[in-house]
Structure formats: C-alpha cells, structure tokens
Design a protein around this motif. Structure first.
Motif, PDB file in Angstrom:
ATOM      1  N   ILE A 133      40.215  11.787 -84.306  1.00 50.35           N
ATOM      2  CA  ILE A 133      40.238  10.517 -83.605  1.00 50.35           C
ATOM      3  C   ILE A 133      41.030  10.807 -82.341  1.00 50.35           C
ATOM      4  CG2 ILE A 133      40.035   9.039 -85.638  1.00 50.35           C
ATOM      5  CD1 ILE A 133      43.061   8.580 -85.498  1.00 50.35           C
ATOM      6  N   ILE A 134      40.802  10.048 -81.307  1.00 50.19           N
ATOM      7  CA  ILE A 134      41.480  10.328 -80.039  1.00 50.19           C
ATOM      8  C   ILE A 134      42.980  10.118 -80.199  1.00 50.19           C
ATOM      9  CG2 ILE A 134      41.745   9.600 -77.638  1.00 50.19           C
ATOM     10  CD1 ILE A 134      38.765   8.910 -77.644  1.00 50.19           C
ATOM     11  N   ASP A 135      43.728  11.141 -79.823  1.00 52.82           N
ATOM     12  CA  ASP A 135      45.188  11.063 -79.818  1.00 52.82           C
ATOM     13  C   ASP A 135      45.598  10.364 -78.525  1.00 52.82           C
ATOM     14  OD1 ASP A 135      47.925  11.384 -79.862  1.00 52.82           O
ATOM     15  OD2 ASP A 135      47.888  13.570 -79.703  1.00 52.82           O
ATOM     16  N   ARG A 136      45.946   9.114 -78.623  1.00 53.52           N
ATOM     17  CA  ARG A 136      46.283   8.321 -77.443  1.00 53.52           C
ATOM     18  C   ARG A 136      47.588   8.762 -76.798  1.00 53.52           C
ATOM     19  NH1 ARG A 136      41.531   6.710 -75.825  1.00 53.52           N
ATOM     20  NH2 ARG A 136      40.430   5.561 -77.414  1.00 53.52           N
ATOM     21  N   TRP A 137      48.342   9.639 -77.452  1.00 50.74           N
ATOM     22  CA  TRP A 137      49.542  10.233 -76.847  1.00 50.74           C
ATOM     23  C   TRP A 137      49.168  11.437 -75.987  1.00 50.74           C
ATOM     24  CZ3 TRP A 137      54.438   8.262 -77.082  1.00 50.74           C
ATOM     25  CH2 TRP A 137      54.628   7.197 -77.952  1.00 50.74           C
ATOM     26  N   GLY A 138      47.977  11.955 -76.181  1.00 49.15           N
ATOM     27  CA  GLY A 138      47.454  13.017 -75.332  1.00 49.15           C
ATOM     28  C   GLY A 138      47.887  14.427 -75.674  1.00 49.15           C
ATOM     29  N   ASN A 141      44.491  16.512 -78.673  1.00 49.70           N
ATOM     30  CA  ASN A 141      43.065  16.234 -78.611  1.00 49.70           C
ATOM     31  C   ASN A 141      42.293  17.542 -78.537  1.00 49.70           C
ATOM     32  OD1 ASN A 141      42.888  13.357 -78.635  1.00 49.70           O
ATOM     33  ND2 ASN A 141      43.856  13.371 -76.623  1.00 49.70           N
ATOM     34  N   PRO A 142      41.051  17.531 -79.041  1.00 48.42           N
ATOM     35  CA  PRO A 142      40.215  18.735 -78.904  1.00 48.42           C
ATOM     36  C   PRO A 142      39.940  19.018 -77.428  1.00 48.42           C
ATOM     37  CG  PRO A 142      39.254  17.169 -80.465  1.00 48.42           C
ATOM     38  CD  PRO A 142      40.388  16.479 -79.795  1.00 48.42           C
ATOM     39  N   PRO A 143      39.531  20.229 -77.121  1.00 49.27           N
ATOM     40  CA  PRO A 143      39.202  20.556 -75.726  1.00 49.27           C
ATOM     41  C   PRO A 143      38.174  19.573 -75.157  1.00 49.27           C
ATOM     42  CG  PRO A 143      39.142  22.523 -77.103  1.00 49.27           C
ATOM     43  CD  PRO A 143      39.324  21.355 -78.024  1.00 49.27           C
ATOM     44  N   GLY A 144      38.455  19.084 -73.964  1.00 53.25           N
ATOM     45  CA  GLY A 144      37.537  18.174 -73.293  1.00 53.25           C
ATOM     46  C   GLY A 144      37.715  16.710 -73.637  1.00 53.25           C
ATOM     47  N   ILE A 145      38.594  16.395 -74.570  1.00 51.09           N
ATOM     48  CA  ILE A 145      38.847  15.005 -74.954  1.00 51.09           C
ATOM     49  C   ILE A 145      40.191  14.598 -74.354  1.00 51.09           C
ATOM     50  CG2 ILE A 145      39.170  13.390 -76.870  1.00 51.09           C
ATOM     51  CD1 ILE A 145      36.345  14.656 -76.729  1.00 51.09           C
ATOM     52  N   ASN A 146      40.200  13.464 -73.662  1.00 45.28           N
ATOM     53  CA  ASN A 146      41.426  12.975 -73.023  1.00 45.28           C
ATOM     54  C   ASN A 146      41.937  11.725 -73.727  1.00 45.28           C
ATOM     55  OD1 ASN A 146      41.571  14.886 -70.815  1.00 45.28           O
ATOM     56  ND2 ASN A 146      39.690  13.910 -70.105  1.00 45.28           N
ATOM     57  N   ASP A 148      42.692   8.920 -72.629  1.00 41.08           N
ATOM     58  CA  ASP A 148      42.171   7.655 -72.127  1.00 41.08           C
ATOM     59  C   ASP A 148      40.641   7.569 -72.199  1.00 41.08           C
ATOM     60  OD1 ASP A 148      41.815   9.587 -70.191  1.00 41.08           O
ATOM     61  OD2 ASP A 148      42.557   8.355 -68.533  1.00 41.08           O
ATOM     62  N   ASP A 149      40.016   8.516 -72.894  1.00 43.98           N
ATOM     63  CA  ASP A 149      38.562   8.460 -73.085  1.00 43.98           C
ATOM     64  C   ASP A 149      38.189   7.243 -73.929  1.00 43.98           C
ATOM     65  OD1 ASP A 149      38.201  10.791 -71.662  1.00 43.98           O
ATOM     66  OD2 ASP A 149      37.790  12.043 -73.415  1.00 43.98           O
ATOM     67  N   VAL A 150      36.982   6.778 -73.726  1.00 40.99           N
ATOM     68  CA  VAL A 150      36.451   5.710 -74.563  1.00 40.99           C
ATOM     69  C   VAL A 150      36.124   6.310 -75.917  1.00 40.99           C
ATOM     70  CG1 VAL A 150      34.548   4.071 -74.841  1.00 40.99           C
ATOM     71  CG2 VAL A 150      35.521   4.491 -72.564  1.00 40.99           C
ATOM     72  N   ASP A 151      36.555   5.642 -76.957  1.00 42.68           N
ATOM     73  CA  ASP A 151      36.270   6.111 -78.315  1.00 42.68           C
ATOM     74  C   ASP A 151      34.821   5.784 -78.645  1.00 42.68           C
ATOM     75  OD1 ASP A 151      36.090   6.604 -81.062  1.00 42.68           O
ATOM     76  OD2 ASP A 151      38.150   5.969 -81.408  1.00 42.68           O
ATOM     77  N   PRO A 152      34.004   6.800 -78.969  1.00 42.25           N
ATOM     78  CA  PRO A 152      32.593   6.528 -79.268  1.00 42.25           C
ATOM     79  C   PRO A 152      32.409   5.590 -80.461  1.00 42.25           C
ATOM     80  CG  PRO A 152      33.130   8.836 -79.663  1.00 42.25           C
ATOM     81  CD  PRO A 152      34.341   8.197 -79.073  1.00 42.25           C
ATOM     82  N   ASP A 153      33.383   5.544 -81.357  1.00 37.33           N
ATOM     83  CA  ASP A 153      33.282   4.642 -82.503  1.00 37.33           C
ATOM     84  C   ASP A 153      33.429   3.181 -82.101  1.00 37.33           C
ATOM     85  OD1 ASP A 153      32.860   6.767 -84.187  1.00 37.33           O
ATOM     86  OD2 ASP A 153      34.935   6.883 -84.856  1.00 37.33           O
ATOM     87  N   ASP A 154      33.965   2.915 -80.915  1.00 42.87           N
ATOM     88  CA  ASP A 154      34.103   1.537 -80.448  1.00 42.87           C
ATOM     89  C   ASP A 154      32.745   0.887 -80.200  1.00 42.87           C
ATOM     90  OD1 ASP A 154      36.818   1.762 -80.614  1.00 42.87           O
ATOM     91  OD2 ASP A 154      37.146   2.027 -78.453  1.00 42.87           O
ATOM     92  N   ASP A 155      31.696   1.685 -80.000  1.00 41.66           N
ATOM     93  CA  ASP A 155      30.362   1.163 -79.730  1.00 41.66           C
ATOM     94  C   ASP A 155      29.620   0.750 -81.003  1.00 41.66           C
ATOM     95  OD1 ASP A 155      30.855   1.736 -77.116  1.00 41.66           O
ATOM     96  OD2 ASP A 155      29.623   3.537 -77.045  1.00 41.66           O
ATOM     97  N   ILE A 156      30.160   1.100 -82.152  1.00 44.61           N
ATOM     98  CA  ILE A 156      29.501   0.787 -83.409  1.00 44.61           C
ATOM     99  C   ILE A 156      29.780  -0.674 -83.742  1.00 44.61           C
ATOM    100  CG2 ILE A 156      29.388   1.280 -85.880  1.00 44.61           C
ATOM    101  CD1 ILE A 156      30.289   4.159 -85.189  1.00 44.61           C
ATOM    102  N   PRO A 157      28.728  -1.484 -83.836  1.00 43.99           N
ATOM    103  CA  PRO A 157      28.955  -2.898 -84.138  1.00 43.99           C
ATOM    104  C   PRO A 157      29.479  -3.062 -85.568  1.00 43.99           C
ATOM    105  CG  PRO A 157      26.596  -2.416 -84.049  1.00 43.99           C
ATOM    106  CD  PRO A 157      27.324  -1.150 -83.679  1.00 43.99           C
ATOM    107  N   PHE A 158      30.400  -3.962 -85.720  1.00 47.52           N
ATOM    108  CA  PHE A 158      30.976  -4.237 -87.036  1.00 47.52           C
ATOM    109  C   PHE A 158      30.661  -5.674 -87.405  1.00 47.52           C
ATOM    110  CE2 PHE A 158      34.360  -5.853 -89.787  1.00 47.52           C
ATOM    111  CZ  PHE A 158      34.292  -4.929 -90.816  1.00 47.52           C
ATOM    112  N   ASN A 159      30.080  -5.860 -88.569  1.00 42.39           N
ATOM    113  CA  ASN A 159      29.752  -7.181 -89.050  1.00 42.39           C
ATOM    114  C   ASN A 159      30.332  -7.300 -90.460  1.00 42.39           C
ATOM    115  OD1 ASN A 159      28.682  -9.580 -89.921  1.00 42.39           O
ATOM    116  ND2 ASN A 159      26.592  -9.138 -89.243  1.00 42.39           N
ATOM    117  N   LEU A 160      31.307  -8.159 -90.619  1.00 40.04           N
ATOM    118  CA  LEU A 160      31.971  -8.348 -91.915  1.00 40.04           C
ATOM    119  C   LEU A 160      30.993  -8.794 -92.983  1.00 40.04           C
ATOM    120  CD1 LEU A 160      34.638  -8.279 -93.446  1.00 40.04           C
ATOM    121  CD2 LEU A 160      35.032 -10.626 -92.731  1.00 40.04           C
TER     122      LEU A 160
END
Length: 166
Positions: A133-138, A141-146, A148-160
């Motif tokens: 998961i993105i380390d927001r402390w920076g 993170n894996p190479p190439g991940i910053n 402040d990158d957008v987390d790709p999981d944020d695009d997954i719609p969640f419906n309770l």
C-alpha cells in the motif's frame, strides 16, 4: 517450528545474540582502570546497547518473515535490523576504547556481523515490492511509487449493500 526459525538469516542472528551474551559476560568480569568517573557508566551503557541490539535483530526478522506482509512493513523492520547490526559494531568499538583487551571476541563479532550483512542483503531482495500500500510517509515505497501518488484502490467503488445479507 515457525517458518522464520529455518531462515539462515534468523539462525545467524541467534548465533550473534549468543556471541554477544558471551562478550557481555567476559566484559563484566574484566577489571578496567578508568581515567574518569564516567568510564564505568559508559561501559555499562555500551553493554546494555549491545544486548538490546543483539535481541532486536532476531525479533525483527521473525516479525518481517511472512511473505504475505506488506512491503513497507517488511522494509521498516529491515531498516531496524540494519541499524541494530551496525550499532553492534559501534558498541564493541566503545568497549574496546575503554580498554577491553580480549579483542579476538570483538573481532569475531565483527566477522559474524559481516556474514550477517550478506545474508541480510540477499533476504531483502526476496521481498515482494508489489505487495504494497502506498507509504504516505514516503520512506518504503516500491521503485516508481511516490507518497503522493493516487492509490489505484481508491477507484474501486464500494457499496455496503454488497456485503449485507437479506
């Protein structure tokens, strides 16, 4: 037996811990001639740090050994392990500076830490950097991940409603 107990790096860490125990015993039996009143306190601190660092290493290896663990957590543990191993060398340098004469024990610890370093570097290469998961402390993170990158999981719609039973 736990999977981490079979790891060569863990076995080496336990060997180092046992060696440190013997060094501490040997130093505690040594009569030192201190030039200042602080020498005795300083060597006590060196021995405490030595023991603490030696115990930290196998504990953090066990904590980071699961292949399912997230990359940033494994790397955080690895950073603590590296710091503790490097401080072992600093700790023995302090003991030697205070006049401990049985330097062959200290040299043996230096050699063991060097062997450990190689096992450590190989072990860290096995970490799955894409299990993250993105380390927001920076920091981890894996190479190439910053941070402040957008987390790709944020695009997954969640419906309770998808999780509620009828």
């Amino acid at each position: 037996m736990k999977q981490w107990e079979d790891l060569p790096i863990f076995k080496k860490a336990v060997e180092i811990e046992k060696l440190v125990e013997h060094i501490v015993e040997s130093v505690e039996k040594t009569d030192f001639e201190f030039k200042s009143k602080y020498g005795s306190e300083m060597i006590k601190h060196n021995l405490e740090y030595l023991k603490q660092n030696a115990m930290t290493i196998p504990a953090k290896i066990a904590g980071a050994s699961s292949e399912d663990m997230l990359y940033d957590i494994r790397m955080e543990n690895a950073a603590i392990i590296r710091k503790a191993a490097r401080e072992l060398i600093t700790d023995v340098r302090g003991i030697q500076m205070h006049g401990f004469k049985d330097v062959e024990y200290l040299d043996l610890l230096r050699e063991e830490v060097e062997s450990f370093r190689i096992l450590f570097a190989e072990w860290v290469k096995t970490f799955d950097c894409w299990n993250y998961i993105i380390d927001r402390w920076g920091l981890f993170n894996p190479p190439g991940i910053n941070y402040d990158d957008v987390d790709p999981d944020d695009d997954i719609p969640f419906n309770l409603d998808d999780f509620e039973e009828d």
